[in-house]
Scaffold this active site. Structure first.
Site, short mmCIF file in Angstrom:
data_model
loop_
_atom_site.label_atom_id
_atom_site.label_comp_id
_atom_site.label_asym_id
_atom_site.label_seq_id
_atom_site.Cartn_x
_atom_site.Cartn_y
_atom_site.Cartn_z
N LYS A 1 1.04 4.14 -3.01
CA LYS A 1 0.68 5.54 -2.81
C LYS A 1 1.87 6.47 -3.07
CE LYS A 1 -3.65 4.91 -1.99
NZ LYS A 1 -4.70 5.44 -2.88
N TYR B 1 0.83 -1.20 0.00
CA TYR B 1 0.00 0.00 0.00
C TYR B 1 0.87 1.25 0.00
CZ TYR B 1 -3.67 3.27 1.39
OH TYR B 1 -4.55 4.33 1.44
#
Length: 194
Positions: free
Chosen positions: A121, A117
């Site tokens: 990002k 994750y």
């Protein structure tokens, strides 16, 4: 679909179209529909996101498949949607692209946990900077924003922020004037470090 009905009940003209951001065919279909029906796309909010890391995951224990799955949605979806919809924005000489990112993607404060994750990002933030640089001088503004920890399916019921609080900065960025910022990262309408 329930939101479509609620908005129609408020007297708004709303269409619903399913979109799979991991499918080029789905992305091309929505781009074709927008071009054929609306003749424009003024705002793109890249909000689709997944957190596929197992609870307590660490970089040393992570699996490449988790990165592939996460990057497909959190990076390649926004990339392909931007590529598909930018011609409409350029044609109409106007556009706003808002990439929903996370503080977990900040290089200036990178920590441990949820490695796929975080990588996705961080990559989305890089995409924002590159796209903003390539569109500099146009009326198309591109920014990233962090909604904070929001009570959604991903955030869970313990999250302190409402959906409205999380969406406020996205709406603000989507409606910026032509001389507004581009190529920046925001939370609560304030710029933050990459």
């Amino acid at each position: 679909m329930a939101a479509t009905g609620q908005l129609r009940d408020e007297g708004l003209e709303v269409d619903f179209h399913k979109l799979d951001v991991t499918s080029e065919m789905s992305i091309n279909a929505i781009a074709g529909w927008l071009e054929g029906t609306c003749k424009r796309c003024d705002i793109l909010v890249n909000n689709a996101g997944i957190l596929a890391d197992p609870r307590g995951s660490r970089l040393l224990d992570s699996r490449p498949a988790t990165y592939r799955q996460t990057l497909d949605t959190n990076l390649f979806g926004p990339l392909l949607l931007s590529q598909a919809l930018l011609p409409l924005m350029k044609k109409n000489r106007y556009g706003r692209i808002v990439n929903i990112s996370s503080r977990q993607g900040q290089l200036s404060d990178m920590g441990a946990g949820t490695p796929a994750y975080r990588v996705s990002k961080t990559a989305l933030n890089a995409l924002t900077c590159i796209l903003a640089a390539e569109l500099k001088g146009s009326a198309i503004l591109v920014n990233s924003m962090c909604p904070g920890w929001v009570r959604t399916d991903m955030g869970g019921t313990s999250a302190p922020r409402t959906v409205q609080q999380g969406a406020d900065t996205a709406v603000w960025l989507a409606t910026l004037p032509n001389d507004g910022p581009s190529g920046q990262f925001f939370i609560d309408r304030k710029p933050i470090a990459w």
